[in-house]
Design an enzyme around this catalytic site. Structure first.
Site, PDB file in Angstrom:
ATOM      1  N   ASN A 207       4.081  48.961  50.503  1.00  0.00           N
ATOM      2  CA  ASN A 207       3.924  49.676  49.223  1.00  0.00           C
ATOM      3  C   ASN A 207       4.758  49.326  47.790  1.00  0.00           C
ATOM      4  O   ASN A 207       5.160  48.309  47.784  1.00  0.00           O
ATOM      5  CB  ASN A 207       4.346  51.340  49.247  1.00  0.00           C
ATOM      6  CG  ASN A 207       5.533  51.217  49.757  1.00  0.00           C
ATOM      7  OD1 ASN A 207       6.388  51.064  49.231  1.00  0.00           O
ATOM      8  ND2 ASN A 207       6.165  51.867  50.627  1.00  0.00           N
ATOM      9  N   ASP A 275       3.716  55.904  55.948  1.00  0.00           N
ATOM     10  CA  ASP A 275       3.756  56.166  56.098  1.00  0.00           C
ATOM     11  C   ASP A 275       3.147  56.220  58.066  1.00  0.00           C
ATOM     12  O   ASP A 275       2.415  56.908  59.157  1.00  0.00           O
ATOM     13  CB  ASP A 275       2.704  57.941  55.563  1.00  0.00           C
ATOM     14  CG  ASP A 275       3.309  58.057  54.725  1.00  0.00           C
ATOM     15  OD1 ASP A 275       4.361  58.608  55.220  1.00  0.00           O
ATOM     16  OD2 ASP A 275       3.245  58.694  53.590  1.00  0.00           O
ATOM     17  N   LYS A 285      -5.870  36.505  64.038  1.00  0.00           N
ATOM     18  CA  LYS A 285      -5.813  36.771  62.447  1.00  0.00           C
ATOM     19  C   LYS A 285      -7.593  37.550  62.642  1.00  0.00           C
ATOM     20  O   LYS A 285      -8.346  37.236  63.392  1.00  0.00           O
ATOM     21  CB  LYS A 285      -6.068  35.580  61.504  1.00  0.00           C
ATOM     22  CG  LYS A 285      -6.262  35.999  60.013  1.00  0.00           C
ATOM     23  CD  LYS A 285      -6.623  34.687  59.354  1.00  0.00           C
ATOM     24  CE  LYS A 285      -7.090  34.894  58.199  1.00  0.00           C
ATOM     25  NZ  LYS A 285      -7.895  33.293  57.780  1.00  0.00           N
ATOM     26  N   ASP A 304       9.869  59.939  61.260  1.00  0.00           N
ATOM     27  CA  ASP A 304      10.223  60.490  60.785  1.00  0.00           C
ATOM     28  C   ASP A 304      11.338  60.059  60.626  1.00  0.00           C
ATOM     29  O   ASP A 304      12.109  60.771  61.208  1.00  0.00           O
ATOM     30  CB  ASP A 304       9.737  61.709  60.224  1.00  0.00           C
ATOM     31  CG  ASP A 304       9.954  61.942  58.222  1.00  0.00           C
ATOM     32  OD1 ASP A 304      11.290  62.014  57.873  1.00  0.00           O
ATOM     33  OD2 ASP A 304       9.575  62.581  57.339  1.00  0.00           O
ATOM     34  N   ILE A 305      12.139  58.952  59.572  1.00  0.00           N
ATOM     35  CA  ILE A 305      13.225  58.893  59.837  1.00  0.00           C
ATOM     36  C   ILE A 305      13.896  59.830  59.656  1.00  0.00           C
ATOM     37  O   ILE A 305      15.515  60.689  60.206  1.00  0.00           O
ATOM     38  CB  ILE A 305      13.578  57.324  59.195  1.00  0.00           C
ATOM     39  CG1 ILE A 305      12.788  55.864  60.501  1.00  0.00           C
ATOM     40  CG2 ILE A 305      15.258  56.766  59.941  1.00  0.00           C
ATOM     41  CD1 ILE A 305      12.824  55.090  59.445  1.00  0.00           C
ATOM     42  N   PHE A 324      14.907  61.588  49.645  1.00  0.00           N
ATOM     43  CA  PHE A 324      14.282  61.296  48.522  1.00  0.00           C
ATOM     44  C   PHE A 324      12.797  62.087  48.613  1.00  0.00           C
ATOM     45  O   PHE A 324      12.672  61.886  49.696  1.00  0.00           O
ATOM     46  CB  PHE A 324      14.189  60.112  47.471  1.00  0.00           C
ATOM     47  CG  PHE A 324      14.767  58.769  46.913  1.00  0.00           C
ATOM     48  CD1 PHE A 324      16.348  59.508  47.765  1.00  0.00           C
ATOM     49  CD2 PHE A 324      14.766  58.374  45.492  1.00  0.00           C
ATOM     50  CE1 PHE A 324      17.812  58.478  47.514  1.00  0.00           C
ATOM     51  CE2 PHE A 324      15.837  58.502  44.631  1.00  0.00           C
ATOM     52  CZ  PHE A 324      17.246  58.833  45.920  1.00  0.00           C
ATOM     53  N   LYS A 338       9.107  70.083  51.147  1.00  0.00           N
ATOM     54  CA  LYS A 338      10.365  69.248  51.781  1.00  0.00           C
ATOM     55  C   LYS A 338      11.543  68.692  52.318  1.00  0.00           C
ATOM     56  O   LYS A 338      11.398  68.241  53.718  1.00  0.00           O
ATOM     57  CB  LYS A 338       9.954  66.958  50.803  1.00  0.00           C
ATOM     58  CG  LYS A 338       9.191  66.224  51.678  1.00  0.00           C
ATOM     59  CD  LYS A 338       8.975  64.666  50.376  1.00  0.00           C
ATOM     60  CE  LYS A 338       7.246  64.766  50.582  1.00  0.00           C
ATOM     61  NZ  LYS A 338       7.472  63.488  50.062  1.00  0.00           N
ATOM     62  N   LYS A 342      12.440  68.626  56.385  1.00  0.00           N
ATOM     63  CA  LYS A 342      13.039  67.943  56.604  1.00  0.00           C
ATOM     64  C   LYS A 342      14.394  67.598  56.997  1.00  0.00           C
ATOM     65  O   LYS A 342      14.325  67.397  57.966  1.00  0.00           O
ATOM     66  CB  LYS A 342      12.751  66.093  55.684  1.00  0.00           C
ATOM     67  CG  LYS A 342      11.640  66.057  54.775  1.00  0.00           C
ATOM     68  CD  LYS A 342      11.252  64.203  55.082  1.00  0.00           C
ATOM     69  CE  LYS A 342      10.286  63.979  54.513  1.00  0.00           C
ATOM     70  NZ  LYS A 342       9.718  62.761  55.028  1.00  0.00           N
TER      71      LYS A 342
END
Ligand code: CTP
Length: 405
Positions: A207, A275, A285, A304-305, A324, A338, A342
């Site tokens: 990302n 994700d 390859k 999900d840490i 965040f 969220k 979380k």
């Protein structure tokens, strides 16, 4: 600084003579200085000069029977509040970066659990050599602090970076180190950057995170006195100063590194963790199909840490967990949900839509969401946001200290 103890390791360079002045200036400020000299350093300055100024025996040998009985080298390295290496030669930097311990100075550096501050000094070509720059990055990653080198004319006649910082600059760096910050005595974990999830040996899912916000937060917490472990994915942004850096690539590695950094008092999850990962990344390859059909990639959700660490039982869970929320729409509504989902204490909501521009950019506009309040922060640089967050964390630390008393 009165009562503090510095172990000064003097390396073999012409700048060694400036360390006599350094010892004087530190002693004037009430700092106890014990000096260790490398063999090469003794070619430039005699141990007797340092002994006269510090009022202490100067150590030079790894195996000195009486010293091993009176004070072993482990003890010697740990009895100080700070280790200062000046001049830090290319050789001393290389030894510590690679874990070599073949004389007293390098053994002390490897054996210590105390912060190390290096003042490099060397010829400009040696400083700029890729090997030295590699060692510099490795040492910074291990939490070693640096002052200098300065740019200027050198004893060898060349000009450029490589001159040792002046004694008073080193004194100022030592002072900064001893100045207790509002987070002194606390430990912090910061996750940062993107993660790369392999598809095959040449491709990966990633990302746009630059890691800039995470670096700024880690530096702000370290400047406030916290001992910071910085777990970072492959980010383009430089690593933070004064932190222990743990580089990782995938979400699974980040989870393991974050877990290994516990216990910690504070945890800030600034990483943009992918994700999903490819369920079974190909060892070879992936080739284009002759029919023109694209490969079908099966994805699995990553752990999900933040949620996992937030759910740890008291005692194992960091006392303050901050997440965040990267959102492109309904920013506040999604972020509030969220935070609850979380289980973190605070959540920093930011707009990562193209107009929001937080992802990969230098600016950020955030809202801090806690259990009982929401604060809208102004659009500001990521450094400024990090300083604001560190201040809020310091206020939390001081309230908690009062509560615990
Ligand atoms: N996070 C994490 N591990 C993950 C995913 C996210 O630790 N596998 C953390 C991030 O570091 C951040 C917070 O969770 O602090 C929220 O990340 P974000 O990408 O906004 O949320 P997601 O959980 O990915 O949810 P969604 O993509 O549905 O918005």
């Amino acid at each position: 600084m009165t009562g503090k103890r510095v172990l000064l390791i003097v390396g073999g360079g012409i700048a060694a003579y400036k360390c006599l002045e350094l010892v004087r200036r530190l002693s004037e400020r009430g700092v106890g200085v014990r000096v260790v000299m490398t063999k090469a350093a003794q070619e430039f300055v005699k141990p007797l000069s340092f002994a006269s100024l510090s009022g202490e025996k100067v150590q030079t040998e790894l195996f000195e029977l009486t010293d091993e009985v009176e004070m072993g080298h482990i003890e010697l390295s740990r009895s100080a509040d700070l280790l200062v290496v000046a001049p830090a030669t290319a050789d001393l930097m290389a030894k510590l970066a690679n874990g070599l311990a073949n004389d007293l100075a390098s053994t002390l550096l490897l054996a210590t659990d105390t912060t190390v501050l290096m003042a490099p000094a060397m010829n400009v070509r040696m400083w700029e050599h890729p090997a030295t720059q590699r060692n510099l990055e490795a040492l910074k990653g291990d939490g070693v602090l640096f002052v200098g080198p300065n740019e200027g004319g050198m004893a060898c006649g060349e000009y450029g970076p490589g001159r040792m910082a002046e004694p008073m600059e080193i004194v100022a760096a030592v002072e900064r180190q001893f100045a207790a910050g509002p987070l002194t005595g606390l430990t912090a974990l910061v996750t940062s950057g993107p993660t790369h999830e392999p598809i095959d040996p040449v491709r990966y899912i990633a990302n746009r995170s630059s890691g800039r916000q995470g670096v700024a937060i880690a530096e702000a917490l370290a400047s406030a006195g916290a001992a910071v472990t910085f777990v970072t994915g492959p980010a383009e942004h430089a690593t933070p100063l004064g932190c222990k850096v743990v580089p990782v690539e995938t979400a699974a590695q980040m989870r393991a590194a974050a877990g290994a950094a516990l216990p910690a008092d504070i945890a800030v999850f600034a990483a943009a963790v992918a994700d999903w990962r490819v369920t079974s990344a190909d060892g070879r390859k992936i080739k284009k199909d002759k029919s023109g059909a694209p490969p079908a990639l099966e994805l699995t959700e990553n752990p999900d840490i933040l949620a996992e660490i937030s759910a740890l039982p008291p005692g194992k869970r960091p006392r303050l967990v901050i997440g965040f929320a990267a959102e492109t729409n309904d920013v506040l509504k999604n972020a509030r949900a969220k935070r609850l989902r979380k289980g973190c204490d605070w959540l920093i909501a930011n707009d990562v839509s193209e107009t929001g521009g937080a992802m990969g950019g230098t600016q950020n506009q955030a809202t801090l969401i806690t259990a009982d309040a929401e604060e809208n922060w102004p659009r500001e640089t990521k450094t400024s946001l990090a300083a604001r967050l560190a201040e809020r964390i310091a206020a939390w630390a001081s309230e908690n200290e009062t509560a615990e008393c």
